[in-house]
Scaffold this motif. Structure first.
Motif, PDB file in Angstrom:
ATOM      1  N   ILE A 173      38.949  47.258 -19.335  1.00  0.00           N
ATOM      2  CA  ILE A 173      39.826  47.801 -20.377  1.00  0.00           C
ATOM      3  C   ILE A 173      41.185  47.106 -20.330  1.00  0.00           C
ATOM      4  CG2 ILE A 173      40.932  49.894 -21.252  1.00  0.00           C
ATOM      5  CD1 ILE A 173      38.642  51.484 -19.915  1.00  0.00           C
ATOM      6  N   SER A 174      41.694  46.879 -19.123  1.00  0.00           N
ATOM      7  CA  SER A 174      42.981  46.190 -18.986  1.00  0.00           C
ATOM      8  C   SER A 174      42.916  44.771 -19.541  1.00  0.00           C
ATOM      9  CB  SER A 174      43.403  46.153 -17.509  1.00  0.00           C
ATOM     10  OG  SER A 174      43.722  47.433 -17.035  1.00  0.00           O
ATOM     11  N   ILE A 175      41.804  44.097 -19.332  1.00  0.00           N
ATOM     12  CA  ILE A 175      41.655  42.735 -19.874  1.00  0.00           C
ATOM     13  C   ILE A 175      41.842  42.752 -21.386  1.00  0.00           C
ATOM     14  CG2 ILE A 175      39.986  40.886 -20.313  1.00  0.00           C
ATOM     15  CD1 ILE A 175      38.827  41.442 -17.529  1.00  0.00           C
ATOM     16  N   GLY A 176      41.217  43.725 -22.058  1.00  0.00           N
ATOM     17  CA  GLY A 176      41.342  43.795 -23.514  1.00  0.00           C
ATOM     18  C   GLY A 176      42.780  43.979 -23.954  1.00  0.00           C
ATOM     19  N   PHE A 177      43.503  44.904 -23.317  1.00  0.00           N
ATOM     20  CA  PHE A 177      44.888  45.153 -23.726  1.00  0.00           C
ATOM     21  C   PHE A 177      45.816  44.006 -23.357  1.00  0.00           C
ATOM     22  CE2 PHE A 177      43.384  49.587 -23.840  1.00  0.00           C
ATOM     23  CZ  PHE A 177      43.823  49.923 -25.114  1.00  0.00           C
ATOM     24  N   LEU A 178      45.590  43.379 -22.210  1.00  0.00           N
ATOM     25  CA  LEU A 178      46.449  42.264 -21.818  1.00  0.00           C
ATOM     26  C   LEU A 178      46.206  41.046 -22.700  1.00  0.00           C
ATOM     27  CD1 LEU A 178      46.291  42.713 -17.946  1.00  0.00           C
ATOM     28  CD2 LEU A 178      48.296  43.004 -19.417  1.00  0.00           C
ATOM     29  N   LEU A 179      44.953  40.794 -23.069  1.00  0.00           N
ATOM     30  CA  LEU A 179      44.680  39.710 -24.020  1.00  0.00           C
ATOM     31  C   LEU A 179      45.344  39.991 -25.366  1.00  0.00           C
ATOM     32  CD1 LEU A 179      40.913  38.859 -23.362  1.00  0.00           C
ATOM     33  CD2 LEU A 179      42.886  37.361 -22.986  1.00  0.00           C
ATOM     34  N   PHE A 180      45.282  41.240 -25.795  1.00  0.00           N
ATOM     35  CA  PHE A 180      45.944  41.641 -27.049  1.00  0.00           C
ATOM     36  C   PHE A 180      47.442  41.366 -26.979  1.00  0.00           C
ATOM     37  CE2 PHE A 180      46.840  45.444 -30.033  1.00  0.00           C
ATOM     38  CZ  PHE A 180      46.885  44.591 -31.128  1.00  0.00           C
ATOM     39  N   LEU A 181      48.053  41.733 -25.851  1.00  0.00           N
ATOM     40  CA  LEU A 181      49.488  41.500 -25.663  1.00  0.00           C
ATOM     41  C   LEU A 181      49.814  40.018 -25.690  1.00  0.00           C
ATOM     42  CD1 LEU A 181      50.846  43.899 -22.875  1.00  0.00           C
ATOM     43  CD2 LEU A 181      51.975  43.345 -25.021  1.00  0.00           C
ATOM     44  N   ILE A 182      49.119  39.243 -24.882  1.00  0.00           N
ATOM     45  CA  ILE A 182      49.463  37.835 -24.695  1.00  0.00           C
ATOM     46  C   ILE A 182      49.157  37.007 -25.936  1.00  0.00           C
ATOM     47  CG2 ILE A 182      48.903  35.766 -23.346  1.00  0.00           C
ATOM     48  CD1 ILE A 182      48.359  37.743 -20.969  1.00  0.00           C
ATOM     49  N   MET A 183      48.040  37.289 -26.608  1.00  0.00           N
ATOM     50  CA  MET A 183      47.593  36.450 -27.725  1.00  0.00           C
ATOM     51  C   MET A 183      48.223  36.835 -29.059  1.00  0.00           C
ATOM     52  SD  MET A 183      43.544  36.219 -26.695  1.00  0.00           S
ATOM     53  CE  MET A 183      43.103  35.367 -28.214  1.00  0.00           C
ATOM     54  N   THR A 184      48.461  38.133 -29.293  1.00  0.00           N
ATOM     55  CA  THR A 184      48.908  38.540 -30.636  1.00  0.00           C
ATOM     56  C   THR A 184      50.212  39.320 -30.650  1.00  0.00           C
ATOM     57  OG1 THR A 184      47.799  40.709 -30.686  1.00  0.00           O
ATOM     58  CG2 THR A 184      46.454  38.786 -31.235  1.00  0.00           C
ATOM     59  N   SER A 185      50.661  39.828 -29.493  1.00  0.00           N
ATOM     60  CA  SER A 185      51.772  40.787 -29.517  1.00  0.00           C
ATOM     61  C   SER A 185      52.754  40.535 -28.377  1.00  0.00           C
ATOM     62  CB  SER A 185      51.218  42.213 -29.407  1.00  0.00           C
ATOM     63  OG  SER A 185      50.170  42.431 -30.316  1.00  0.00           O
ATOM     64  N   ASN A 186      53.115  39.293 -28.186  1.00  0.00           N
ATOM     65  CA  ASN A 186      53.970  38.930 -27.060  1.00  0.00           C
ATOM     66  C   ASN A 186      55.374  39.520 -27.217  1.00  0.00           C
ATOM     67  OD1 ASN A 186      55.248  37.727 -24.925  1.00  0.00           O
ATOM     68  ND2 ASN A 186      55.244  35.664 -25.797  1.00  0.00           N
ATOM     69  N   PRO A 187      55.800  40.421 -26.323  1.00  0.00           N
ATOM     70  CA  PRO A 187      57.136  41.006 -26.453  1.00  0.00           C
ATOM     71  C   PRO A 187      58.255  40.087 -25.972  1.00  0.00           C
ATOM     72  CG  PRO A 187      56.026  41.928 -24.544  1.00  0.00           C
ATOM     73  CD  PRO A 187      55.040  41.020 -25.220  1.00  0.00           C
ATOM     74  N   PHE A 188      57.889  38.929 -25.386  1.00  0.00           N
ATOM     75  CA  PHE A 188      58.895  38.026 -24.829  1.00  0.00           C
ATOM     76  C   PHE A 188      59.126  36.792 -25.692  1.00  0.00           C
ATOM     77  CE2 PHE A 188      57.090  40.307 -21.157  1.00  0.00           C
ATOM     78  CZ  PHE A 188      58.247  40.884 -20.655  1.00  0.00           C
ATOM     79  N   SER A 189      58.608  36.768 -26.909  1.00  0.00           N
ATOM     80  CA  SER A 189      58.809  35.603 -27.791  1.00  0.00           C
ATOM     81  C   SER A 189      60.301  35.384 -28.031  1.00  0.00           C
ATOM     82  CB  SER A 189      58.099  35.827 -29.124  1.00  0.00           C
ATOM     83  OG  SER A 189      56.716  35.891 -28.940  1.00  0.00           O
ATOM     84  N   ARG A 190      60.689  34.105 -28.016  1.00  0.00           N
ATOM     85  CA  ARG A 190      62.099  33.740 -28.150  1.00  0.00           C
ATOM     86  C   ARG A 190      62.444  33.346 -29.584  1.00  0.00           C
ATOM     87  NH1 ARG A 190      65.950  33.698 -23.706  1.00  0.00           N
ATOM     88  NH2 ARG A 190      64.885  33.101 -21.784  1.00  0.00           N
ATOM     89  N   ILE A 191      63.728  33.500 -29.927  1.00  0.00           N
ATOM     90  CA  ILE A 191      64.282  32.964 -31.174  1.00  0.00           C
ATOM     91  C   ILE A 191      65.192  31.808 -30.772  1.00  0.00           C
ATOM     92  CG2 ILE A 191      65.668  33.434 -33.230  1.00  0.00           C
ATOM     93  CD1 ILE A 191      64.962  36.363 -32.935  1.00  0.00           C
ATOM     94  N   LEU A 192      64.695  30.615 -30.856  1.00  0.00           N
ATOM     95  CA  LEU A 192      65.440  29.437 -30.431  1.00  0.00           C
ATOM     96  C   LEU A 192      65.319  28.343 -31.488  1.00  0.00           C
ATOM     97  CD1 LEU A 192      64.278  29.327 -26.679  1.00  0.00           C
ATOM     98  CD2 LEU A 192      66.503  30.099 -27.522  1.00  0.00           C
TER      99      LEU A 192
END
Length: 658
Positions: free
Chosen positions: A137-156
């Motif tokens: 279950i964690s794999i699914g949510f972490l893949l979701f975070l990293i691939m589509t919903s990255n909270p650390f994306s930068r504005i540069l």
């Protein structure tokens, strides 16, 4: 200083590392259980610890970005502002899609960590399978975070000078406490699901299994109960419409798993006590997890418009839908293959607690299916034909309220009946005084309340049935042995049942006898409503930390005496240009006086809305009692019993079955 600049990248790196730990947690222990390799199975715990540590660090990195106004992070820019108070900056972590999903992943790893710490009495092979399923279950949510919903994306490279501010609707204490508690409930059912899949994989479901999984389920249910209650309270005072529930699809998304998990708790009780309802228990565990994921999909898929929904890209909804189909489809296939293993073989008598709990479960499941139909049918119709259909409160109220009345009757009778079999004459001797007392109490309460109609009389009757049945049962169990013989689980059950009765009273009394009035008021003008006299003194302008406001002053009088001075507001949040209404409420045990400032009119006048809502606080008081009852039940000492004692009970159950 250089390290501080790269904190978002460090957070992103630890998310990837957490995914690696989750992959190890999901694969290696499961293979070890299949091969009987104790070394491989023992890797489940270290992988759990590593994943939890990584997610705590990642969450801390995002918190640091908010607290230091790091507007190079897109999520911080979109949901914060330098003028935002620090406590709203922190709660903004979960105020939108990406951060709330990171909180979800963190809580999931926290639940997994707790299972690894507090389940030392579990056989190693069972624990390995449970942690492996949680790793999947964690794999699914972490893949979701990293691939589509990255909270650390930068504005540069062009970093904004300031942020866009947090949604004004979320700048409230409700955001600080409501989502984490709600998510604790949602995510906690992953543990129940993992136990169910582990039992199916091991082809073994017995009394000991039910005792292991029951406290985890109760704690998750208690958190979900409190989370839903606080969400209702937040909607009541923050949205400015004076209501506490309007059958919004997202509200339904949290209520459906609550209904099914309530049935699951009762089914687990029967499985633990009598070794039956095994198929019910497994299917309810899978269904609760399914509805939790469905709620996640509805909130984040852009398929509906709601004040509670996150604005999200459709491709994110597709990811969740695929994950949902994979997890639920796989679990149902596994259940079909293992169906003979979970078949119960103990006979059940008609007048027994098992039958009453079965009826209880049927009512709860039917109620959940009714809400599911009303929630999904308009969405399916829109997707297939483009036709717009609104299913509102009339549909839900017409079907749901009778079911809840039937449920309260079953609660009252179910408390009194015995396991295995109940002599009809003894049951009648217990029920007749309760029914007569309830009828007298209901009529008396209606007369004292001063409103005598069928809805209120029936609600008083059902609530009295639950209350007096609880009192009768407590008296019956303690008349020879005293109160010390009653367990935490028993007291928790009784408190939760009484909480439901109080909640039902609050719902009916506030909806049947509330008063409301909208009118134009100039300074020094007044109005009367429900025995109260309201004097409008005008509105004053003032400036807040990130908003400007017009704050009204209204004096509330009754029989010539001042009851309260209320200050409703009309706020303009400067950055987003959003106009918000802040109601002011004078609350008491028996009523709420609720005042809202509307739009400014000519001559210094304002549109003003006033509500007088009797007993509305009982709704949330009852909801909190329900959640507290669950937490108390989970503290029962028998859930800390050693495996050896559980095994003896399993042997005894097998002898009964034979």
């Amino acid at each position: 200083m250089t390290i501080v600049l790269f904190i978002p990248e460090m957070g992103q790196l630890t998310l990837i590392l957490a995914l690696c730990f989750a992959i190890v947690q999901a694969i290696v222990p499961l293979l070890g259980a299949w091969r009987g390799d104790h070394l491989w199975m023992s890797l489940a715990k270290p992988a759990t610890y590593g994943q939890f540590a990584c997610l705590v660090f990642a969450f801390s990195c995002l918190a640091h970005s908010f607290m230091t106004n790091n507007f190079s992070v897109a999520y911080v820019t979109n949901n914060s502002n330098s003028a935002l108070p620090w406590y709203y900056k922190f709660s903004a972590l979960w105020g939108a899609h990406e951060g709330s999903l990171l909180l979800w992943a963190l809580l999931l790893s926290g639940w997994t960590f707790s299972v690894s710490i507090f389940s030392r009495q579990l056989p190693q092979i069972m624990l390995a399978r449970v942690l492996a399923v949680l790793g999947m279950i964690s794999i699914g949510f972490l893949l979701f975070l990293i691939m589509t919903s990255n909270p650390f994306s930068r504005i540069l490279p062009q970093i904004p000078a300031d942020g866009n501010d947090l949604n004004p609707l979320l700048q409230d204490i409700g955001l600080i406490v409501h989502p984490p508690l709600l998510y604790m409930g949602y995510v906690g059912f992953s543990v129940t699901f993992a136990f169910a899949i582990a039992a199916l994989l091991g082809r073994h479901l017995d009394v000991a299994w039910a005792r292991w999984v029951r406290p985890w389920t109760i704690v998750a249910w208690a958190f979900l109960s409190i989370g839903i209650t606080l969400g209702s309270w937040w909607a009541y005072y923050e949205l400015g419409w004076g209501g506490w529930w309007f059958w919004d699809p997202v509200e339904n998304a949290s209520f459906m798993p609550w209904l099914i998990s309530t049935a699951l708790i009762h089914s687990l009780a029967v499985t633990e006590k009598r070794g039956v309802f095994k198929s019910w228990t497994i299917l309810l565990a899978i269904s609760t997890f399914f509805l939790s994921l469905l709620g996640l999909f509805l909130v984040r898929s852009s398929v509906l418009t709601s004040v509670h929904a996150f604005v999200s890209a459709p491709e994110r909804g597709v990811f969740i839908l695929i994950f949902l189909l994979f997890m639920i489809g796989g679990s149902l296939i596994l259940f079909a293959l293992r169906a003979p293993v979970v078949k119960s073989r103990i006979s059940i008598n008609l007048w027994s607690r098992e039958i009453l709990l079965l009826g209880n479960n049927l009512v709860l499941v039917v109620a959940a299916l009714m809400i599911l139909l009303g929630t999904l049918y308009p969405l399916a119709l829109d997707a297939l034909s483009g036709a717009k259909l609104s299913v509102g409160p009339p549909y839900f109220n017409a079907l749901f309220i009778p079911l809840m009345g039937l449920l309260m009757v079953m609660m009252a009778v179910g408390v009194l009946v015995r396991w295995k079999d109940t002599p009809v004459r003894w049951l009648a001797s217990m029920l007749i005084p309760v029914m007569l007392g309830s009828a007298i109490l209901a009529v008396t309460a209606s007369i004292v309340y001063g409103v005598f109609n069928l809805a209120i009389l029936t609600t008083f009757l059902f609530a009295a049935l639950v209350l007096l049945a609880s009192v009768r049962d407590i008296f019956d169990k303690t008349r020879h042995k005293g109160l010390s013989t009653l367990t935490c689980s028993y007291w928790g059950m009784q408190i939760a049942h009484i909480g439901i009765a109080i909640c039902a009273l609050g719902i009916v009394l506030s909806s049947q006898n509330s008063a409301e009035r909208d009118l134009r008021l100039a300074p020094s003008e007044s109005m009367d409503l429900a025995g109260y006299h309201f004097i409008f003194e005008g509105a004053q302008h003032f400036t807040g930390p990130n908003f400007i406001s017009d704050k009204g002053t209204i004096h509330v009088m009754r029989n010539g005496k001042k009851v309260a001075v209320l200050h409703p507001e009309k706020r303009l949040y400067i950055v987003q240009g959003s106009m918000m209404t802040e109601a002011d409420i004078d609350a008491s045990f028996t009523r709420d006086i609720y005042v809202v400032l509307g739009e400014p009119l000519d001559g210094g006048a304002w549109a003003v809305r006033v509500h007088v809502k009797p007993f509305v606080r009982w709704i949330w008081f009852g909801g909190l009692l329900i959640g507290c009852g669950g937490l108390l039940a989970a503290l029962d000492r028998r859930y800390r019993v050693k495996v050896k004692r559980c095994t003896h009970k399993v042997t005894a159950m097998k002898r009964v079955a034979a």
